[in-house]
Scaffold this motif. Structure first.
Motif, PDB file in Angstrom:
ATOM      1  N   GLY A  59     -47.601 -37.460 -17.586  1.00 40.99           N
ATOM      2  CA  GLY A  59     -48.890 -37.725 -16.751  1.00 40.99           C
ATOM      3  C   GLY A  59     -48.360 -37.684 -14.923  1.00 40.99           C
ATOM      4  O   GLY A  59     -48.859 -38.224 -14.223  1.00 40.99           O
ATOM      5  N   PHE A  60     -46.761 -36.999 -14.901  1.00 42.61           N
ATOM      6  CA  PHE A  60     -46.016 -37.189 -13.617  1.00 42.61           C
ATOM      7  C   PHE A  60     -46.775 -35.572 -12.366  1.00 42.61           C
ATOM      8  O   PHE A  60     -46.733 -34.836 -12.047  1.00 42.61           O
ATOM      9  N   VAL A  61     -46.852 -34.003 -14.228  1.00 46.65           N
ATOM     10  CA  VAL A  61     -47.048 -32.759 -12.850  1.00 46.65           C
ATOM     11  C   VAL A  61     -48.388 -31.688 -13.936  1.00 46.65           C
ATOM     12  O   VAL A  61     -48.010 -32.636 -14.831  1.00 46.65           O
ATOM     13  N   ASP A  62     -48.818 -31.345 -13.486  1.00 46.06           N
ATOM     14  CA  ASP A  62     -49.346 -29.982 -14.417  1.00 46.06           C
ATOM     15  C   ASP A  62     -48.352 -28.552 -14.372  1.00 46.06           C
ATOM     16  O   ASP A  62     -48.371 -28.960 -13.037  1.00 46.06           O
ATOM     17  N   VAL A  63     -49.154 -28.219 -15.304  1.00 43.32           N
ATOM     18  CA  VAL A  63     -47.741 -26.748 -15.708  1.00 43.32           C
ATOM     19  C   VAL A  63     -49.088 -25.683 -15.682  1.00 43.32           C
ATOM     20  O   VAL A  63     -50.343 -25.921 -16.908  1.00 43.32           O
ATOM     21  N   ASP A  64     -49.309 -24.886 -14.784  1.00 46.34           N
ATOM     22  CA  ASP A  64     -49.927 -23.801 -14.751  1.00 46.34           C
ATOM     23  C   ASP A  64     -49.230 -22.935 -15.323  1.00 46.34           C
ATOM     24  O   ASP A  64     -49.024 -21.316 -15.152  1.00 46.34           O
ATOM     25  N   ASP A  65     -49.847 -22.269 -16.826  1.00 49.64           N
ATOM     26  CA  ASP A  65     -48.698 -21.388 -17.788  1.00 49.64           C
ATOM     27  C   ASP A  65     -49.226 -19.721 -17.822  1.00 49.64           C
ATOM     28  O   ASP A  65     -48.903 -19.213 -18.678  1.00 49.64           O
ATOM     29  N   ARG A  73     -47.280 -28.177 -10.402  1.00 47.25           N
ATOM     30  CA  ARG A  73     -47.720 -29.238  -9.312  1.00 47.25           C
ATOM     31  C   ARG A  73     -47.620 -30.539  -9.826  1.00 47.25           C
ATOM     32  O   ARG A  73     -47.825 -30.729 -10.820  1.00 47.25           O
ATOM     33  N   PRO A  74     -47.110 -31.310  -8.971  1.00 50.83           N
ATOM     34  CA  PRO A  74     -47.420 -32.529  -9.030  1.00 50.83           C
ATOM     35  C   PRO A  74     -48.250 -33.271  -8.854  1.00 50.83           C
ATOM     36  O   PRO A  74     -49.621 -32.684  -8.363  1.00 50.83           O
ATOM     37  N   VAL A  75     -48.898 -34.002  -9.964  1.00 55.75           N
ATOM     38  CA  VAL A  75     -49.967 -34.788  -9.851  1.00 55.75           C
ATOM     39  C   VAL A  75     -50.166 -35.699  -8.673  1.00 55.75           C
ATOM     40  O   VAL A  75     -49.660 -36.242  -7.741  1.00 55.75           O
ATOM     41  N   ALA A  76     -51.784 -36.009  -8.205  1.00 55.56           N
ATOM     42  CA  ALA A  76     -51.997 -36.314  -6.890  1.00 55.56           C
ATOM     43  C   ALA A  76     -51.114 -38.565  -7.480  1.00 55.56           C
ATOM     44  O   ALA A  76     -51.267 -38.564  -8.196  1.00 55.56           O
ATOM     45  N   PRO A  77     -50.602 -38.804  -6.615  1.00 56.15           N
ATOM     46  CA  PRO A  77     -50.019 -40.039  -6.892  1.00 56.15           C
ATOM     47  C   PRO A  77     -50.653 -41.168  -6.904  1.00 56.15           C
ATOM     48  O   PRO A  77     -50.514 -41.708  -8.433  1.00 56.15           O
ATOM     49  N   GLU A  78     -52.109 -41.475  -6.412  1.00 57.07           N
ATOM     50  CA  GLU A  78     -52.449 -42.441  -7.267  1.00 57.07           C
ATOM     51  C   GLU A  78     -53.117 -42.071  -8.444  1.00 57.07           C
ATOM     52  O   GLU A  78     -53.647 -43.238  -9.449  1.00 57.07           O
ATOM     53  N   ARG A  79     -53.499 -41.019  -9.221  1.00 58.17           N
ATOM     54  CA  ARG A  79     -53.493 -40.686 -10.697  1.00 58.17           C
ATOM     55  C   ARG A  79     -52.187 -41.162 -11.605  1.00 58.17           C
ATOM     56  O   ARG A  79     -52.897 -42.144 -12.774  1.00 58.17           O
ATOM     57  N   VAL A  81     -50.223 -43.333 -10.247  1.00 58.95           N
ATOM     58  CA  VAL A  81     -49.719 -44.868 -10.318  1.00 58.95           C
ATOM     59  C   VAL A  81     -50.792 -45.665 -10.639  1.00 58.95           C
ATOM     60  O   VAL A  81     -50.771 -46.646 -12.113  1.00 58.95           O
ATOM     61  N   ASP A  82     -52.144 -45.339 -11.428  1.00 65.93           N
ATOM     62  CA  ASP A  82     -53.495 -45.550 -12.173  1.00 65.93           C
ATOM     63  C   ASP A  82     -52.296 -45.576 -13.920  1.00 65.93           C
ATOM     64  O   ASP A  82     -52.664 -46.923 -14.200  1.00 65.93           O
ATOM     65  N   ARG A  83     -51.400 -44.864 -14.329  1.00 64.73           N
ATOM     66  CA  ARG A  83     -51.684 -44.131 -15.456  1.00 64.73           C
ATOM     67  C   ARG A  83     -50.115 -44.558 -15.405  1.00 64.73           C
ATOM     68  O   ARG A  83     -50.501 -46.181 -16.587  1.00 64.73           O
ATOM     69  N   LEU A  84     -49.577 -45.089 -14.817  1.00 66.32           N
ATOM     70  CA  LEU A  84     -49.017 -46.410 -14.971  1.00 66.32           C
ATOM     71  C   LEU A  84     -48.988 -48.238 -15.080  1.00 66.32           C
ATOM     72  O   LEU A  84     -48.821 -48.988 -15.933  1.00 66.32           O
ATOM     73  N   SER A  85     -49.938 -47.868 -14.154  1.00 63.99           N
ATOM     74  CA  SER A  85     -50.601 -49.391 -14.526  1.00 63.99           C
ATOM     75  C   SER A  85     -51.026 -49.853 -15.733  1.00 63.99           C
ATOM     76  O   SER A  85     -51.037 -50.455 -16.390  1.00 63.99           O
ATOM     77  N   ARG A  86     -51.620 -48.777 -16.245  1.00 54.85           N
ATOM     78  CA  ARG A  86     -52.380 -49.049 -16.903  1.00 54.85           C
ATOM     79  C   ARG A  86     -51.843 -48.843 -18.506  1.00 54.85           C
ATOM     80  O   ARG A  86     -51.978 -49.933 -19.521  1.00 54.85           O
TER      81      ARG A  86
END
Length: 356
Positions: A59-65, A73-79, A81-86
């Motif tokens: 959940g850290f990056v998105d890969v556009d292959d 591309r990096p995933v938005a910071p809030e997303r 942090v939210d995933r790590l918190s969950r």
């Protein structure tokens, strides 16, 4: 926070040094081709392709292959942090259950230096009590633990509460009702002592709670061999000389008690109202628990000093007798050696016939 601090924190979530360097390079560029990231992170282009798939799974990056060449591309910071918190929140119940299962079985000794920590520890132990609590504290401390005590009593836990240092002030019945199964008071400043379920104990001079003295310490222990000594000291040295101020009403029956002293306490309350009781005991002959066999009979006597009138010869004695087929069988709790039967649980029921 510099890159080093962030890298250290990311490593706690399982990222290797190269993975962290690659991720930081992606973050700094917003989006980039694998060759650009490889140059920035000083890794091979093939490694970037490999690790970007792993970072995408976490959940850290998105890969556009679909793009040519591939764009990362990096995933938005809030997303992120939210995933790590969950993930952390999801781990908590499992970590907590395993911590309780392992830590509580060992021997633990802890020196506590803070008044606030002592109060928090008392509340924490009360909140987790299952069968019985003995507690002596200065009367001035009662407001700090009242709510937790009431919740503990409401769960059916036997709570023996001794309030010390009452001085010349009379303790109002309304101020202690509901805070314990029974409450006693003493004008002297008694040591602050807590025991829970025969496994957890805490001891400190009461000055630590009344004066916030920096020179006093509390000792918290978890040891099944030592905590009963605290219970014995409470029942033998302090409880008998204190004045009984409040006693709860008897429980509605039938009810099963895993704590033996609680069963004895209830027997004493019901017999004080001339209620005839039947008790079913799970246990076995003293010293031969491998020969467990349930027994049932009418309660014909009780020996205790938890509540007045005292019917035992020793302050720490708690036992009762059953009438079974013309015989009298004495029943004690865990560790009994004078009685006939050692009980692990007791179920009490009313006998509907009026006492003769």
């Amino acid at each position: 926070m510099d890159d080093g601090d962030l890298a250290a924190m990311l490593s706690r979530f399982g990222l290797s040094e190269k993975e962290i360097d690659t991720y930081l390079a992606i973050l700094e560029r917003g989006e980039a081709k694998a060759s650009e990231i490889a140059d920035a992170a000083d890794v091979s282009k093939r490694y970037v392709y490999s690790i970007s798939e792993e970072l995408e799974t976490r959940g850290f990056v998105d890969v556009d292959d679909h793009a040519v060449p591939t764009v990362i591309r990096p995933v938005a910071p809030e997303r992120v942090v939210d995933r790590l918190s969950r993930n952390v929140e999801a781990m908590e119940p499992e970590i907590r259950s395993r911590y309780t299962a392992t830590a509580e079985t060992g021997q633990q000794f802890e020196v506590i230096k803070s008044r606030q920590t002592v109060l928090k520890r008392i509340e924490s132990r009360l909140s987790n009590a299952e069968t019985e609590v003995t507690l002596s504290v200065p009367a001035s401390v009662l407001p700090h633990v009242r709510e937790t005590l009431e919740e503990t009593v409401d769960r059916g836990v036997l709570v023996l509460l001794l309030l010390g240092a009452t001085g010349e002030d009379d303790v109002d019945l309304a101020s202690v009702a509901g805070t314990a199964s029974t409450v006693r008071t003493w004008e002297a400043l008694v040591p602050t002592m807590l025991t829970v379920d025969g496994r957890h104990g805490l001891l400190t001079p009461s000055q630590m709670l009344t004066n916030a003295s920096r020179d006093t310490r509390a000792i918290a222990i978890t040891q099944e061999q030592l905590v009963p000594v605290f219970v014995g000291s409470f029942l033998a040295n302090y409880w008998p000389v204190a004045e009984e101020r409040y006693v709860a009403t008897p429980d509605d029956l039938p009810r099963t008690y895993e704590g033996f002293r609680n069963a004895v306490f209830q027997i004493a309350l019901h017999r004080a109202t001339d209620t005839r009781l039947e008790a079913s005991v799970e246990g076995g002959p003293v010293g031969e628990l491998d020969l467990r066999s349930p027994i049932t009979g009418e309660v014909s006597g009780v020996r205790q000093s938890l509540v007045r009138p005292v019917t035992s010869t020793l302050p720490v004695e708690n036992a009762f007798e059953l009438a079974i087929d013309g015989d009298r069988v004495s029943v004690g709790g865990p560790g009994a050696f004078l009685e006939d039967v050692e009980a692990s649980s007791v179920t009490l029921r009313r006998l509907e016939e009026p006492a003769g």
